[in-house]
Scaffold this motif. Structure first.
Motif, PDB file in Angstrom:
ATOM      1  N   GLU A  43       0.829  -1.198   0.000  1.00 17.23           N
ATOM      2  CA  GLU A  43       0.000   0.000   0.000  1.00 17.23           C
ATOM      3  C   GLU A  43       0.871   1.258   0.000  1.00 17.23           C
ATOM      4  OE1 GLU A  43      -2.742  -3.174   1.402  1.00 17.23           O
ATOM      5  OE2 GLU A  43      -0.649  -2.647   1.747  1.00 17.23           O
ATOM      6  N   TRP A  44       0.432   2.256  -0.749  1.00 16.23           N
ATOM      7  CA  TRP A  44       1.174   3.505  -0.900  1.00 16.23           C
ATOM      8  C   TRP A  44       1.353   4.180   0.451  1.00 16.23           C
ATOM      9  CZ3 TRP A  44      -0.669   8.962  -1.703  1.00 16.23           C
ATOM     10  CH2 TRP A  44       0.340   9.798  -2.216  1.00 16.23           C
ATOM     11  N   HIS A  45       2.601   4.493   0.783  1.00 17.59           N
ATOM     12  CA  HIS A  45       2.978   5.149   2.034  1.00 17.59           C
ATOM     13  C   HIS A  45       2.509   4.369   3.269  1.00 17.59           C
ATOM     14  CE1 HIS A  45       3.654   9.447   0.200  1.00 17.59           C
ATOM     15  NE2 HIS A  45       4.342   8.499  -0.397  1.00 17.59           N
ATOM     16  N   GLY A  46       2.295   3.072   3.081  1.00 21.14           N
ATOM     17  CA  GLY A  46       1.907   2.223   4.201  1.00 21.14           C
ATOM     18  C   GLY A  46       0.495   2.440   4.710  1.00 21.14           C
ATOM     19  N   PHE A  47      -0.330   3.173   3.953  1.00 24.13           N
ATOM     20  CA  PHE A  47      -1.694   3.461   4.402  1.00 24.13           C
ATOM     21  C   PHE A  47      -2.619   2.343   3.932  1.00 24.13           C
ATOM     22  CE2 PHE A  47      -5.924   5.272   4.264  1.00 24.13           C
ATOM     23  CZ  PHE A  47      -5.991   6.011   5.444  1.00 24.13           C
ATOM     24  N   GLY A  48      -3.045   1.491   4.879  1.00 22.15           N
ATOM     25  CA  GLY A  48      -3.909   0.362   4.557  1.00 22.15           C
ATOM     26  C   GLY A  48      -5.276   0.489   5.191  1.00 22.15           C
ATOM     27  N   LEU A  49      -6.082  -0.535   5.046  1.00 16.65           N
ATOM     28  CA  LEU A  49      -7.444  -0.496   5.569  1.00 16.65           C
ATOM     29  C   LEU A  49      -7.474  -0.419   7.090  1.00 16.65           C
ATOM     30  CD1 LEU A  49      -8.078  -2.019   2.578  1.00 16.65           C
ATOM     31  CD2 LEU A  49     -10.317  -1.988   3.656  1.00 16.65           C
ATOM     32  N   GLU A  50      -6.474  -0.969   7.742  1.00 19.61           N
ATOM     33  CA  GLU A  50      -6.436  -0.901   9.197  1.00 19.61           C
ATOM     34  C   GLU A  50      -6.288   0.547   9.667  1.00 19.61           C
ATOM     35  OE1 GLU A  50      -4.426  -2.640   7.307  1.00 19.61           O
ATOM     36  OE2 GLU A  50      -5.039  -4.730   7.640  1.00 19.61           O
ATOM     37  N   THR A  51      -5.426   1.314   8.995  1.00 14.87           N
ATOM     38  CA  THR A  51      -5.261   2.721   9.352  1.00 14.87           C
ATOM     39  C   THR A  51      -6.515   3.514   9.006  1.00 14.87           C
ATOM     40  OG1 THR A  51      -2.913   2.470   8.809  1.00 14.87           O
ATOM     41  CG2 THR A  51      -3.717   4.707   9.182  1.00 14.87           C
ATOM     42  N   ALA A  52      -7.124   3.183   7.878  1.00 13.22           N
ATOM     43  CA  ALA A  52      -8.371   3.850   7.499  1.00 13.22           C
ATOM     44  C   ALA A  52      -9.439   3.637   8.564  1.00 13.22           C
ATOM     45  CB  ALA A  52      -8.859   3.326   6.155  1.00 13.22           C
ATOM     46  N   ARG A  53      -9.527   2.415   9.073  1.00 13.11           N
ATOM     47  CA  ARG A  53     -10.484   2.113  10.136  1.00 13.11           C
ATOM     48  C   ARG A  53     -10.247   3.027  11.342  1.00 13.11           C
ATOM     49  NH1 ARG A  53     -12.996  -2.373  12.261  1.00 13.11           N
ATOM     50  NH2 ARG A  53     -12.114  -3.775  10.699  1.00 13.11           N
ATOM     51  N   GLU A  54      -8.983   3.203  11.686  1.00 14.85           N
ATOM     52  CA  GLU A  54      -8.656   4.024  12.854  1.00 14.85           C
ATOM     53  C   GLU A  54      -9.032   5.489  12.614  1.00 14.85           C
ATOM     54  OE1 GLU A  54      -6.588   6.677  15.330  1.00 14.85           O
ATOM     55  OE2 GLU A  54      -5.703   6.248  13.367  1.00 14.85           O
ATOM     56  N   TYR A  55      -8.797   5.989  11.390  1.00 13.54           N
ATOM     57  CA  TYR A  55      -9.201   7.359  11.053  1.00 13.54           C
ATOM     58  C   TYR A  55     -10.702   7.529  11.274  1.00 13.54           C
ATOM     59  CZ  TYR A  55      -4.920   9.029   8.656  1.00 13.54           C
ATOM     60  OH  TYR A  55      -3.656   9.462   8.344  1.00 13.54           O
ATOM     61  N   PHE A  56     -11.491   6.585  10.734  1.00 14.62           N
ATOM     62  CA  PHE A  56     -12.946   6.712  10.793  1.00 14.62           C
ATOM     63  C   PHE A  56     -13.470   6.593  12.226  1.00 14.62           C
ATOM     64  CE2 PHE A  56     -12.889   5.084   6.222  1.00 14.62           C
ATOM     65  CZ  PHE A  56     -13.093   6.342   5.684  1.00 14.62           C
ATOM     66  N   THR A  57     -12.996   5.589  12.935  1.00 13.13           N
ATOM     67  CA  THR A  57     -13.536   5.383  14.278  1.00 13.13           C
ATOM     68  C   THR A  57     -13.154   6.523  15.213  1.00 13.13           C
ATOM     69  OG1 THR A  57     -11.635   3.968  14.812  1.00 13.13           O
ATOM     70  CG2 THR A  57     -13.630   2.878  14.038  1.00 13.13           C
ATOM     71  N   THR A  58     -11.944   7.057  15.059  1.00 12.83           N
ATOM     72  CA  THR A  58     -11.530   8.195  15.884  1.00 12.83           C
ATOM     73  C   THR A  58     -12.394   9.417  15.608  1.00 12.83           C
ATOM     74  OG1 THR A  58      -9.240   7.396  15.977  1.00 12.83           O
ATOM     75  CG2 THR A  58      -9.604   9.724  16.454  1.00 12.83           C
ATOM     76  N   ALA A  59     -12.806   9.577  14.338  1.00 11.39           N
ATOM     77  CA  ALA A  59     -13.629  10.726  13.962  1.00 11.39           C
ATOM     78  C   ALA A  59     -15.118  10.473  14.204  1.00 11.39           C
ATOM     79  CB  ALA A  59     -13.404  11.074  12.498  1.00 11.39           C
ATOM     80  N   GLY A  60     -15.462   9.290  14.718  1.00  7.36           N
ATOM     81  CA  GLY A  60     -16.848   9.027  15.075  1.00  7.36           C
ATOM     82  C   GLY A  60     -17.710   8.401  14.003  1.00  7.36           C
ATOM     83  N   TYR A  61     -17.096   7.965  12.896  1.00  6.44           N
ATOM     84  CA  TYR A  61     -17.843   7.279  11.847  1.00  6.44           C
ATOM     85  C   TYR A  61     -17.971   5.793  12.185  1.00  6.44           C
ATOM     86  CZ  TYR A  61     -17.011  11.233   8.611  1.00  6.44           C
ATOM     87  OH  TYR A  61     -16.961  12.460   8.023  1.00  6.44           O
ATOM     88  N   SER A  62     -18.988   5.160  11.644  1.00  6.63           N
ATOM     89  CA  SER A  62     -19.042   3.704  11.657  1.00  6.63           C
ATOM     90  C   SER A  62     -18.297   3.202  10.443  1.00  6.63           C
ATOM     91  CB  SER A  62     -20.500   3.213  11.634  1.00  6.63           C
ATOM     92  OG  SER A  62     -21.152   3.651  10.457  1.00  6.63           O
ATOM     93  N   PHE A  63     -17.694   2.006  10.569  1.00  6.36           N
ATOM     94  CA  PHE A  63     -16.941   1.410   9.468  1.00  6.36           C
ATOM     95  C   PHE A  63     -17.106  -0.092   9.541  1.00  6.36           C
ATOM     96  CE2 PHE A  63     -12.777  -0.207   7.790  1.00  6.36           C
ATOM     97  CZ  PHE A  63     -13.034   0.094   6.466  1.00  6.36           C
ATOM     98  N   SER A  64     -17.569  -0.685   8.433  1.00  2.00           N
ATOM     99  CA  SER A  64     -17.921  -2.095   8.443  1.00  2.00           C
ATOM    100  C   SER A  64     -16.763  -3.014   8.066  1.00  2.00           C
ATOM    101  CB  SER A  64     -19.080  -2.353   7.466  1.00  2.00           C
ATOM    102  OG  SER A  64     -18.709  -1.987   6.148  1.00  2.00           O
ATOM    103  N   GLY A  65     -15.606  -2.442   7.716  1.00  2.00           N
ATOM    104  CA  GLY A  65     -14.491  -3.279   7.311  1.00  2.00           C
ATOM    105  C   GLY A  65     -13.998  -4.180   8.425  1.00  2.00           C
ATOM    106  N   ARG A  66     -13.467  -5.316   8.035  1.00  2.00           N
ATOM    107  CA  ARG A  66     -12.988  -6.286   9.010  1.00  2.00           C
ATOM    108  C   ARG A  66     -11.499  -6.098   9.265  1.00  2.00           C
ATOM    109  NH1 ARG A  66     -16.607  -8.088   5.778  1.00  2.00           N
ATOM    110  NH2 ARG A  66     -15.173  -8.702   4.148  1.00  2.00           N
ATOM    111  N   GLU A  67     -11.062  -6.540  10.422  1.00  2.00           N
ATOM    112  CA  GLU A  67      -9.639  -6.456  10.755  1.00  2.00           C
ATOM    113  C   GLU A  67      -8.895  -7.666  10.178  1.00  2.00           C
ATOM    114  OE1 GLU A  67      -8.503  -5.232  14.575  1.00  2.00           O
ATOM    115  OE2 GLU A  67     -10.476  -4.449  15.098  1.00  2.00           O
TER     116      GLU A  67
END
Length: 330
Positions: free
Chosen positions: A305-329
């Motif tokens: 993944e470009w600059h090491g930004f993967g779905l796990e980091t995306a999940r953390e961005y969303f949950t920290t900002a208060g969004y729901s995110f259905s992706g699996r770990e």
């Protein structure tokens, strides 16, 4: 009208399904990105996102299939033949693409984008779409990001299983690119007349672009019924003509995202920030991009993944900002 009143009025219009006019969009873009008022703008955009996007965060996973020289040589693109950055051309096989798709889908990516260079060919791309649809089950949408095509080719892509096209008029099209704006518009019109939805980011935004230019590119997206909108910052790439112009600040990027959120309203409920920005997510973006392979903002073919930004980091961005995110770990 004060900036605070302007922001409040824009938020109310967005929540009521009313469009913002060009002058209002420009006025919001003129707010100092380092001011307290811009933080009010970001908070308003986040509130609108909780309603129009139903507070759902989503990942746009992009796979660059062919890492090849392109004769169009746009002033910001790594693939430009004139810039000599592509030393060894490579291309992923259908089997390799399918395995990447399978991994992204398993982690909860909502969109799978197949990005190819300008002259990859619609027939070849259509076959890749068919191969993915026939082998990778799941609730995801296939997006194509390729060269120009007509209504007949748009129908072929839809019949193969694609649901969306990423296509834009870039900022300063025909000046910093070798494309004719009318050719890009013809493709947008072809998408508009097809079963395919349109994704369209304001891009590539740099410090050199005016608020009026940014507003006009956004309004073009709305004219052609973009269902996903957002903002892509230009990444200065050494060896390209625009490399001496620095990247916009994260606050400026997030500000333009926030204005896009308010101006897009219910018409484009999904708003993307790229490169991924934690602040932009906090200010109304509900979509970030995870990408791999051939990337126009990178001087080499990315194996991960470009600059090491993967779905796990995306999940953390969303949950920290208060969004729901259905992706699996993992």
């Amino acid at each position: 009208m004060s900036d605070k009143d302007l922001i409040q009025e824009a938020k109310e219009k967005a929540l009521n399904g009313e469009k913002l006019d060009r002058d209002t969009i420009i006025a919001l873009l003129e707010i100092d990105p380092d001011s307290e008022d811009v933080e009010m703008l970001g908070a308003a955009a986040r509130e609108v996102a909780s309603v129009v996007a139903e507070n759902n965060g989503n990942v746009w996973a992009s796979i660059g299939i062919d890492y090849k020289k392109c004769a169009m040589s746009c002033d910001f693109c790594a693939f430009g033949q004139k810039w000599g950055l592509v030393k060894e051309e490579t291309e992923r096989s259908a089997e390799e693409v399918i395995e990447i798709v399978r991994r992204f889908v398993s982690l909860g990516a909502r969109w799978i984008t197949l990005r190819t260079t300008q002259f990859y060919g619609i027939e070849r791309l259509t076959q890749v779409v068919r191969d993915i649809r026939s082998t990778v089950p799941g609730d995801y949408r296939i997006v194509v990001n390729t060269g120009e095509f007509d209504e007949t080719e748009a129908e072929l892509l839809a019949d193969a299983g694609a649901q969306m096209v990423y296509h834009t008029i870039r900022l300063r099209e025909g000046v910093n690119t070798r494309f004719k704006a009318e050719d890009r518009i013809a493709t947008l019109a072809s998408v508009n007349c097809s079963p395919l939805d349109l994704a369209y980011l304001i891009e590539p935004v740099g410090i050199e672009h005016t608020n009026a230019e940014i507003a006009d590119i956004f309004l073009t997206a709305m004219k052609y019924n973009a269902r996903l909108c957002g903002v892509m910052a230009r990444v200065p790439l050494p060896g390209t003509p625009l490399s001496d112009y620095p990247q916009i600040s994260e606050r400026r990027h997030a500000q333009i995202v926030a204005v896009t959120r308010l101006a897009a309203g219910y018409d484009a409920p999904d708003v993307c920030a790229h490169p991924p920005s934690r602040l932009a997510v906090e200010w109304g973006a509900n979509v970030v991009v995870v990408e791999t392979g051939a990337i126009p903002r990178e001087g080499e073919d990315c194996k991960t993944e470009w600059h090491g930004f993967g779905l796990e980091t995306a999940r953390e961005y969303f949950t920290t900002a208060g969004y729901s995110f259905s992706g699996r770990e993992n």
